[in-house]
Design a protein around this motif. Structure first.
Motif, PDB file in Angstrom:
ATOM      1  N   ALA A  90       0.825  -1.204   0.000  1.00 49.34           N
ATOM      2  CA  ALA A  90       0.000   0.000   0.000  1.00 49.34           C
ATOM      3  C   ALA A  90       0.862   1.257   0.000  1.00 49.34           C
ATOM      4  O   ALA A  90       0.732   2.106  -0.884  1.00 49.34           O
ATOM      5  CB  ALA A  90      -0.943  -0.004   1.206  1.00 49.34           C
ATOM      6  N   GLU A  94     -14.455   2.417   3.370  1.00 51.79           N
ATOM      7  CA  GLU A  94     -14.044   3.354   2.326  1.00 51.79           C
ATOM      8  C   GLU A  94     -13.406   2.627   1.149  1.00 51.79           C
ATOM      9  O   GLU A  94     -13.679   2.935  -0.022  1.00 51.79           O
ATOM     10  CB  GLU A  94     -13.052   4.385   2.882  1.00 51.79           C
ATOM     11  CG  GLU A  94     -13.605   5.257   4.006  1.00 51.79           C
ATOM     12  CD  GLU A  94     -13.153   4.825   5.375  1.00 51.79           C
ATOM     13  OE1 GLU A  94     -12.446   5.602   6.042  1.00 51.79           O
ATOM     14  OE2 GLU A  94     -13.488   3.686   5.779  1.00 51.79           O
ATOM     15  N   ILE A  95     -12.560   1.634   1.438  1.00 46.56           N
ATOM     16  CA  ILE A  95     -11.893   0.890   0.376  1.00 46.56           C
ATOM     17  C   ILE A  95     -12.904   0.077  -0.425  1.00 46.56           C
ATOM     18  O   ILE A  95     -12.816  -0.017  -1.662  1.00 46.56           O
ATOM     19  CB  ILE A  95     -10.798  -0.018   0.951  1.00 46.56           C
ATOM     20  CG1 ILE A  95      -9.780   0.803   1.748  1.00 46.56           C
ATOM     21  CG2 ILE A  95     -10.110  -0.797  -0.160  1.00 46.56           C
ATOM     22  CD1 ILE A  95      -9.115   1.914   0.972  1.00 46.56           C
ATOM     23  N   SER A 120     -11.991   4.124   8.909  1.00 44.09           N
ATOM     24  CA  SER A 120     -10.586   4.442   9.141  1.00 44.09           C
ATOM     25  C   SER A 120     -10.390   5.728   9.933  1.00 44.09           C
ATOM     26  O   SER A 120     -11.351   6.398  10.350  1.00 44.09           O
ATOM     27  CB  SER A 120      -9.865   4.577   7.794  1.00 44.09           C
ATOM     28  OG  SER A 120     -10.183   5.825   7.209  1.00 44.09           O
ATOM     29  N   SER A 153      -7.163  -2.144   6.493  1.00 43.85           N
ATOM     30  CA  SER A 153      -7.256  -0.795   5.932  1.00 43.85           C
ATOM     31  C   SER A 153      -7.137  -0.877   4.410  1.00 43.85           C
ATOM     32  O   SER A 153      -7.920  -1.574   3.771  1.00 43.85           O
ATOM     33  CB  SER A 153      -6.182   0.108   6.561  1.00 43.85           C
ATOM     34  OG  SER A 153      -6.440   1.464   6.301  1.00 43.85           O
ATOM     35  N   ASP A 154      -6.145  -0.216   3.796  1.00 40.09           N
ATOM     36  CA  ASP A 154      -5.996  -0.264   2.337  1.00 40.09           C
ATOM     37  C   ASP A 154      -5.723  -1.674   1.840  1.00 40.09           C
ATOM     38  O   ASP A 154      -5.963  -1.988   0.672  1.00 40.09           O
ATOM     39  CB  ASP A 154      -4.876   0.682   1.903  1.00 40.09           C
ATOM     40  CG  ASP A 154      -4.928   1.034   0.425  1.00 40.09           C
ATOM     41  OD1 ASP A 154      -6.046   1.095  -0.138  1.00 40.09           O
ATOM     42  OD2 ASP A 154      -3.870   1.249  -0.180  1.00 40.09           O
ATOM     43  N   GLY A 193      -2.465   2.400   3.399  1.00 42.82           N
ATOM     44  CA  GLY A 193      -2.153   3.473   2.458  1.00 42.82           C
ATOM     45  C   GLY A 193      -3.425   3.935   1.786  1.00 42.82           C
ATOM     46  O   GLY A 193      -4.497   3.928   2.395  1.00 42.82           O
ATOM     47  N   ASP A 194      -3.326   4.319   0.504  1.00 43.19           N
ATOM     48  CA  ASP A 194      -4.557   4.756  -0.172  1.00 43.19           C
ATOM     49  C   ASP A 194      -4.590   4.460  -1.664  1.00 43.19           C
ATOM     50  O   ASP A 194      -5.494   4.929  -2.357  1.00 43.19           O
ATOM     51  CB  ASP A 194      -4.792   6.257   0.054  1.00 43.19           C
ATOM     52  CG  ASP A 194      -3.749   7.135  -0.626  1.00 43.19           C
ATOM     53  OD1 ASP A 194      -2.867   6.607  -1.343  1.00 43.19           O
ATOM     54  OD2 ASP A 194      -3.815   8.369  -0.445  1.00 43.19           O
ATOM     55  N   ASP A 195      -3.642   3.655  -2.192  1.00 41.27           N
ATOM     56  CA  ASP A 195      -3.705   3.400  -3.640  1.00 41.27           C
ATOM     57  C   ASP A 195      -3.396   1.957  -4.001  1.00 41.27           C
ATOM     58  O   ASP A 195      -3.008   1.667  -5.119  1.00 41.27           O
ATOM     59  CB  ASP A 195      -2.762   4.344  -4.395  1.00 41.27           C
ATOM     60  CG  ASP A 195      -1.296   3.933  -4.303  1.00 41.27           C
ATOM     61  OD1 ASP A 195      -0.933   3.201  -3.359  1.00 41.27           O
ATOM     62  OD2 ASP A 195      -0.520   4.346  -5.177  1.00 41.27           O
ATOM     63  N   ASN A 254     -12.468  -2.613   5.231  1.00 40.99           N
ATOM     64  CA  ASN A 254     -12.612  -1.172   5.380  1.00 40.99           C
ATOM     65  C   ASN A 254     -13.674  -0.637   4.435  1.00 40.99           C
ATOM     66  O   ASN A 254     -13.618  -0.872   3.224  1.00 40.99           O
ATOM     67  CB  ASN A 254     -11.277  -0.488   5.124  1.00 40.99           C
ATOM     68  CG  ASN A 254     -11.369   1.004   5.283  1.00 40.99           C
ATOM     69  OD1 ASN A 254     -11.425   1.731   4.303  1.00 40.99           O
ATOM     70  ND2 ASN A 254     -11.429   1.489   6.514  1.00 40.99           N
ATOM     71  N   GLU A 290      -9.614   8.421   8.746  1.00 37.58           N
ATOM     72  CA  GLU A 290     -10.128   9.572   8.008  1.00 37.58           C
ATOM     73  C   GLU A 290     -11.507   9.997   8.497  1.00 37.58           C
ATOM     74  O   GLU A 290     -12.036  11.025   8.066  1.00 37.58           O
ATOM     75  CB  GLU A 290     -10.130   9.283   6.514  1.00 37.58           C
ATOM     76  CG  GLU A 290      -8.705   9.092   5.964  1.00 37.58           C
ATOM     77  CD  GLU A 290      -8.648   9.039   4.448  1.00 37.58           C
ATOM     78  OE1 GLU A 290      -9.720   9.057   3.805  1.00 37.58           O
ATOM     79  OE2 GLU A 290      -7.528   8.976   3.917  1.00 37.58           O
ATOM     80  N   TRP A 304     -14.411   2.217  -3.017  1.00 36.29           N
ATOM     81  CA  TRP A 304     -13.526   2.416  -4.173  1.00 36.29           C
ATOM     82  C   TRP A 304     -13.524   1.187  -5.076  1.00 36.29           C
ATOM     83  O   TRP A 304     -13.553   1.308  -6.305  1.00 36.29           O
ATOM     84  CB  TRP A 304     -12.099   2.698  -3.690  1.00 36.29           C
ATOM     85  CG  TRP A 304     -11.956   3.923  -2.860  1.00 36.29           C
ATOM     86  CD1 TRP A 304     -12.911   4.863  -2.571  1.00 36.29           C
ATOM     87  CD2 TRP A 304     -10.770   4.342  -2.165  1.00 36.29           C
ATOM     88  NE1 TRP A 304     -12.395   5.835  -1.753  1.00 36.29           N
ATOM     89  CE2 TRP A 304     -11.091   5.546  -1.482  1.00 36.29           C
ATOM     90  CE3 TRP A 304      -9.495   3.824  -2.046  1.00 36.29           C
ATOM     91  CZ2 TRP A 304     -10.163   6.232  -0.707  1.00 36.29           C
ATOM     92  CZ3 TRP A 304      -8.554   4.504  -1.263  1.00 36.29           C
ATOM     93  CH2 TRP A 304      -8.892   5.696  -0.611  1.00 36.29           C
TER      94      TRP A 304
END
Length: 347
Positions: free
Chosen positions: A22, A214-215, A242, A112-113, A86-88, A212, A244, A218
């Protein structure tokens, strides 16, 4: 769906890959990372192996995928553990070799990510493990929390059922990793309210899916690692949010859209992680944190009332960004016994 494959577990003395699929945050924050590596060796008896992208920020998705391939293909490496989120990581998925990973299944630990990779492995029929990152859980200030350590040890080494217990304390306030003294003493804990049960009138046992929130949103937008809704029928959904701190409205809308997709109705049971309600960007006080968690719970219940009115739900399970953290087998068996108020996972 065919029965999920639990990869062979490592044993003390085995080599395990420590990767950053991540984000290469060990480059910026080496102290919690090195502490986590030391505990992986001294307290769990495992031999961590680093790869070119483990301590390097800004690595391309192709480079991170190459390290994942190397770790899964190496017969001397018996598990893969993420350094942190992470985020990507979603950009790494298209570069993965499904045949290589399917032919060399190994336990993967992260959250998470890392929900991206966990969902990807589940689509390959491989059980992963949601939880247990090197920098956060293993690198916890002072010492591992006993609840975290017990769950992680069982998930790493012991196949079979493991009953989750309601913790008596929790924390969601982070330490500053830039502070030289930040890792010396354990975080302050506060009393943990017990699990909150909604419609606990049945026993549900099935393979898990989630991670997660949010993930997952996405992944659904990119149409990756999310199968047709009926694939998940009869399973156990588990979700967490998360650092965030997504608003209650955002949680509601993401879950509403999952409902519109037909996903929520497939799951007769939901485990909702205790909401993290503090971050460096939003250092909320006790009343603000409690209000945040209450608003999120109410948002989830509003969605369930419309899209999954018969679903049993358990709130404030410590399976996400709060401390302590229990490991959830991703795609593995989870049993939620409403009448007995018990949650059992199979590692």
């Amino acid at each position: 769906m065919t029965s999920p494959l639990y990869p062979p577990k490592p044993r003390p003395g085995d080599r395990v890959a420590v990767l950053s699929p991540a984000a290469g945050l060990p480059e910026i924050f080496p102290r919690p990372f090195d502490l986590g590596l030391r505990r992986l060796t001294e307290e769990f008896g495992l031999l961590p192996v680093e790869y070119p992208t483990t301590r390097r920020m800004g690595c391309t998705p192709q480079e991170r995928a190459a390290d994942l391939h190397a770790a899964f293909a190496d017969p001397t490496v018996r598990a893969v553990v993420a350094s942190i989120g992470g985020d990507d990581q979603i950009t790494v998925l298209p570069h993965l070799d499904a045949d290589l990973i399917r032919a060399n299944p190994k336990p993967f630990f992260g959250y998470s990510d890392n929900t991206n990779l966990l969902a990807y492995l589940r689509e390959l029929g491989i059980v992963g493990f949601h939880g247990g990152s090197v920098m956060v859980q293993l690198g916890r200030p002072g010492a591992l929390h006993p609840v975290t350590a017990d769950s992680l040890r069982a998930a790493l080494f012991t196949p079979g059922p493991y009953e989750l217990t309601e913790p008596v304390e929790f924390n969601d306030i982070e330490r500053d990793w830039q502070d030289p003294a930040g890792l010396d003493t354990p975080p302050g804990m506060q009393p943990a309210p017990g699990w909150t049960w909604h419609r606990p009138d049945r026993v549900v046992e099935g393979p898990s899916w989630g991670g997660n929130l949010e993930i997952l949103g996405w992944l659904m937008m990119a149409d990756r690692a999310v199968a047709a809704p009926e694939t998940y029928r009869g399973g156990v959904l588990f979700l967490e949010t998360s650092e965030e701190l997504p608003s209650a409205d955002e949680v509601f809308r993401t879950l509403r859209n999952m409902g519109e997709r037909g996903l929520l109705a497939q799951f007769p049971a939901l485990l909702m992680g205790r909401a993290k309600a503090w971050s460096f960007g939003a250092p909320n006080g006790p009343e603000q944190r409690e209000a945040y968690r209450t608003a999120q719970r109410e948002a989830v219940l509003r969605v369930l009332a419309v899209y999954a009115p018969d679903t049993m739900a358990v709130f404030d399970v410590d399976l996400g960004h709060t401390d302590p953290q229990v490991v959830i087998p991703y795609g593995g068996t989870v049993r939620v016994d409403g009448p007995a108020r018990r949650i059992t996972v199979t590692y």
